[in-house]
Scaffold this active site. Structure first.
Site, PDB file in Angstrom:
ATOM      1  N   ASP A   1       1.171  -7.749   2.231  1.00  0.00           N
ATOM      2  CA  ASP A   1       1.262  -6.306   1.958  1.00  0.00           C
ATOM      3  C   ASP A   1       2.726  -5.836   1.838  1.00  0.00           C
ATOM      4  OD1 ASP A   1       0.824  -3.607   1.749  1.00  0.00           O
ATOM      5  OD2 ASP A   1      -0.524  -3.455   3.469  1.00  0.00           O
TER       6      ASP A   1
ATOM      7  N   HIS B   1       0.824  -1.213   0.000  1.00  0.00           N
ATOM      8  CA  HIS B   1       0.000   0.000   0.000  1.00  0.00           C
ATOM      9  C   HIS B   1       0.856   1.260   0.000  1.00  0.00           C
ATOM     10  CE1 HIS B   1       0.022  -0.212   4.570  1.00  0.00           C
ATOM     11  NE2 HIS B   1       0.004   1.107   4.442  1.00  0.00           N
TER      12      HIS B   1
ATOM     13  N   SER C   1       3.962   1.978   8.616  1.00  0.00           N
ATOM     14  CA  SER C   1       3.770   0.994   7.567  1.00  0.00           C
ATOM     15  C   SER C   1       5.075   0.807   6.829  1.00  0.00           C
ATOM     16  CB  SER C   1       2.694   1.442   6.603  1.00  0.00           C
ATOM     17  OG  SER C   1       1.457   1.054   7.087  1.00  0.00           O
TER      18      SER C   1
HETATM   19  N1  ARG Z   1      -4.906   0.449   7.679  1.00  0.00           N
HETATM   20  C1  ARG Z   1      -3.586   0.495   7.108  1.00  0.00           C
HETATM   21  C2  ARG Z   1      -3.005   1.928   7.168  1.00  0.00           C
HETATM   22  O1  ARG Z   1      -3.572   2.776   7.799  1.00  0.00           O
HETATM   23  C3  ARG Z   1      -3.573  -0.044   5.719  1.00  0.00           C
HETATM   24  C4  ARG Z   1      -4.214   0.812   4.702  1.00  0.00           C
HETATM   25  C5  ARG Z   1      -4.126   0.292   3.323  1.00  0.00           C
HETATM   26  N2  ARG Z   1      -5.193  -0.635   3.021  1.00  0.00           N
HETATM   27  C6  ARG Z   1      -6.466  -0.254   2.681  1.00  0.00           C
HETATM   28  N3  ARG Z   1      -7.362  -1.171   2.467  1.00  0.00           N
HETATM   29  N4  ARG Z   1      -6.808   1.005   2.518  1.00  0.00           N
HETATM   30  O2  ARG Z   1      -2.308   2.435   6.342  1.00  0.00           O
HETATM   31  N1  ASP Z   2      -1.453   1.246   8.039  1.00  0.00           N
HETATM   32  C1  ASP Z   2      -0.717   2.315   8.674  1.00  0.00           C
HETATM   33  C2  ASP Z   2       0.280   2.976   7.735  1.00  0.00           C
HETATM   34  O1  ASP Z   2       0.178   2.888   6.573  1.00  0.00           O
HETATM   35  C3  ASP Z   2      -0.041   1.811   9.914  1.00  0.00           C
HETATM   36  C4  ASP Z   2      -0.921   1.971  11.118  1.00  0.00           C
HETATM   37  O2  ASP Z   2      -1.700   2.929  11.149  1.00  0.00           O
HETATM   38  O3  ASP Z   2      -0.801   1.151  12.019  1.00  0.00           O
HETATM   39  O4  ASP Z   2       1.138   3.725   8.111  1.00  0.00           O
END
Ligand code: ARG
Ligand code: ASP
Length: 710
Positions: free
Chosen positions: A224, A88, A643
């Site tokens: 990921d 991502h 991330s």
């Molecule tokens: N929750 C994670 C973060 O805040 C992964 C986000 C990417 N994935 C998604 N389905 N949007 O970045």
């Molecule tokens: N998914 C988040 C990021 O992309 C990581 C988190 O918020 O724990 O930075």
């Protein structure tokens, strides 16, 4: 105070602050100040040396870790500058190289040689080489009773001086950042590389398996990750993109381990957490939970309902809006989890208790009346902030992010303000027109109607531009569909072809553009200035509040909130109990991926080749007891920006790749509860398994495990 009372307060305070600053291990430590953290890591089994963690003079872990493209983390995993980060985090680059013939998003991408690696204009990574406490220099000449403006210009001037005098190599930069709301300052000597090429990515069915449904959730089964490479110019130095650049030879790269981790094992997560606010008072948390989050959630509920409806109705629309949907859903889901977590962890009550202690402590000390009233002043400041903050959120969410017509109108208005020539520049023109890419009129119209209603209903009275007051969204939308350049690419092209003076008069008759202009004017002229000045007040008081707390509790260890700077955090591999009667184990396996598989589904589909590998159980050296571990949980304290952070084992070897947190624990940004806050990582063996068996990229496996590497 009599003796017993004294003992009572002492205990109250010690217990209270132990509570405030949660368990020592679940913190984000500044690597240069991590002596104590290191001793705790050793207690938990760490076998690397203190200097491996951070050493300004010699290669250490920090020299293998980068802030990836401003918002994520990545790590160097080979002597040739190969970087591992999340799928991502690399997504927009992967998407930018994709066409119908070469669909790297759908099919994955594996460069089989350096020549096949793909450049990404604008992409950059930053190393932190040295961290220096510069508090004394930055606060030199600053006094407690200085007017805020004067203080700020003093601090700014001092920062410039620090930057100028800092010893650094010609290709390095210096950044100075504020910690504890301006009670401390650190300088960072950094190196930024700008030639970053795409090396590998799994198909998105693997990279974002489970997509929005599984996002922020456990059990998770996502691969990921993606791979990039740093290219350097002459003498291995940072350089702009050039075909002559060579793969970067790093000072340090992380050694990959195939041994994995077990329940209870130490893990160290090292990276660039973006923002936490762990010192907020109870009444501020209440505002976030009761006012700010519900507003943002409600606006996004509506936007997601509309996007979802059209995406389900038709595959073309699904393709157009998946990325947009994912972006909006990400924080929507996080805020919902945050609210649940705050209540379950009793965060507000906890903070109230600490505030009581604080007041009691203050009473018995020789502080000024204004110091003693700091919590009351803070409460007032937050009350002042709220209307402008809500207005700002309504503007951002309903006026901008989820309202494509208005967004386009802002682009146009801003371009017109900046134009110096007879016509808009090619770049300005291109930006405005590119907003029609991946758009659909029906979707945009429905969003406009719903978001304009939201604006009218939720914008605090004082901030709603007059032109919106009597407007009927449906009628305006119909008119705009027929007449406005904001709703139609051809009309917009024609408009942009006009000479500037003609363009100016043409848009006077476009009431869509007038709406956008009125909104932008309100934002720039009132909403944002009010918000910024109230926020400055809050920050000034928070600075004082923290200073007092630190003075009152000199033995307590205060850790600074995340602010996008390099931090090391650690914890252990551990599951959790999300609700009564439910226990989660900390590992998932490839069998679970297959269990979730739904052929043809946009979130849970899998490539045929993957299924075949699974059927043959062709797991190679990545197998554990007949399966492959996919994701695992830890108690490290992480946030957005972490991330792509490496997860290291007790020997300092790379065993996992951080990418998310669990839903019940997303309030960790405000209040960390070791019982339910967990970070989620991809097991390194799953990453190598995908590169090797699915991607058949033996060259990368060889590079990562090459003898030179071990
Ligand atoms: N929750 C994670 C973060 O805040 C992964 C986000 C990417 N994935 C998604 N389905 N949007 O970045
Ligand atoms: N998914 C988040 C990021 O992309 C990581 C988190 O918020 O724990 O930075």
């Amino acid at each position: 105070m009599n003796f017993r009372k004294k003992i009572f307060f002492f205990l109250l305070i010690v217990l209270g602050f132990a509570n405030l600053s949660h368990a020592q291990e679940n913190r984000m430590w500044i690597p240069s100040e991590a002596n104590f953290a290191y001793s705790l890591m050793v207690e938990s089994g760490a076998r690397f040396s203190k200097n491996d963690l951070y050493d300004p003079a010699k290669p250490s872990f920090n020299d293998a870790i980068v802030q990836f493209n401003g918002g994520c983390t990545g790590e160097v995993i080979s002597p040739y500058g190969l970087i591992l980060t999340n799928h991502h985090c690399g997504y927009s680059a992967i998407q930018a190289h994709s066409t119908l013939e070469h669909n790297y998003v759908a099919d994955g991408f594996w460069a089989k040689s350096f020549d096949e690696e793909l450049p990404n204009p604008g992409m950059y990574v930053t190393f932190v080489r040295k961290i220096i406490d510069v508090t004394d220099s930055v606060l030199e000449g600053v006094t407690n009773d200085m007017p805020e403006k004067e203080r700020q210009s003093r601090v700014d001037a001092n920062i410039q001086k620090v930057k100028k005098n800092m010893s650094r190599k010609p290709w390095q930069d210096v950044e100075v950042k504020s910690f504890f709301y301006g009670n401390k300052y650190y300088a960072f000597v950094e190196e930024t590389f700008k030639d970053i090429r795409l090396v590998g990515a799994p198909p998105s069915a693997i990279g974002k398996f489970g997509a929005d449904t599984d996002n922020w959730m456990w059990p998770r089964h996502s691969g990921d990750f993606s791979l990039f490479r740093i290219y350097a110019g002459k003498n291995n130095r940072p350089a702009e993109y050039s075909p002559d650049n060579k793969p970067y030879r790093p000072e340090k790269y992380l050694k990959v381990s195939l041994n994995g981790v077990k329940k209870g094992d130490l893990i160290i997560v090292y990276g660039f957490p973006g923002k936490t606010q762990e010192y907020l008072p109870s009444f501020r948390i209440r505002q976030i939970v009761e006012k700010v989050n519900p507003l943002r959630i409600a606006i996004r509920d509506k936007a997601l309902e509309i996007l979802g409806k059209y995406m389900r109705s038709n595959d073309t629309l699904k393709l157009k809006y998946t990325a947009k949907f994912a972006r909006v859903a990400n924080y929507w889901k996080k805020w919902k989890g945050e609210n649940v977590g705050i209540s379950r962890a009793h965060a507000i009550e906890n903070k109230q208790y600490l505030e009581k202690l604080f007041r009691t402590q203050m009473q018995n000390k020789n502080y000024s009346a204004s110091d003693k009233a700091i919590l009351d002043s803070l409460r007032n400041a937050y009350e002042q902030l709220l209307p402008a903050e809500l207005a700002r959120n309504v503007f951002i969410e309903a006026g901008y992010l989820n309202n494509p017509w208005m967004q386009r109108g802002f682009l146009l208005s801003i371009a017109l303000q900046k134009v110096s020539d007879e016509k808009l520049s090619e770049e300005q023109r291109r930006r405005i027109l590119s907003s029609f890419k991946d758009s659909d009129k029906r979707v945009e119209k429905e969003l406009f109607i719903a978001m304009t209603k939201m604006l009218k209903e939720n914008m605090p009275e004082a901030y709603l531009p007059g032109i919106f007051k009597n407007l009927i969204p449906e009628q305006t939308a119909d008119w705009m569909m027929q007449n406005s350049a904001l709703t139609d690419r051809k009309r917009m092209e024609k408009l942009l072809d006009l000479k500037l003076s003609d363009l100016q008069s043409a848009i006077k008759n476009d009431s869509g553009v007038s709406l956008a202009q009125a909104l932008l004017f309100e934002y720039n002229g009132k909403i944002n200035p009010d918000y910024q000045s109230a926020q400055a007040d809050v920050n000034r008081l928070m600075r004082k509040y923290l200073k007092l707390q630190m003075e009152l509790n000199p033995v307590a260890r205060f850790n600074p909130d995340a602010n996008g700077t390099l931090r090391v955090t650690f914890g252990k591999v551990e599951g959790y109990d999300p609700r009564d009667g439910v226990h989660y184990e900390p590992f998932t396996t490839i069998d679970g991926v297959i269990e979730k598989y739904i052929p043809g589904d946009y979130e849970f589909d899998l490539p045929e080749s993957y299924i075949n590998i699974y059927k043959k159980k062709d797991f190679g050296p990545y197998a554990l007891k007949g399966t492959v571990l996919v994701n695992f949980l830890g108690t490290a304290h992480t946030t957005g920006g972490n991330s792509g952070s490496p997860a290291l084992n007790a020997s300092g070897e790379l065993v996992g790749l951080n990418f998310d947190r669990v839903w019940e624990g997303t309030m960790s940004d405000l209040f960390y509860d070791p019982k339910i806050c967990r970070n989620i990582m991809v097991d390194m063996r799953y990453i190598l398994f995908i590169i090797d068996k699915l991607g058949k990229a033996r060259n990368l496996i060889y590079e990562i495990n090459s003898p030179k590497n071990n």
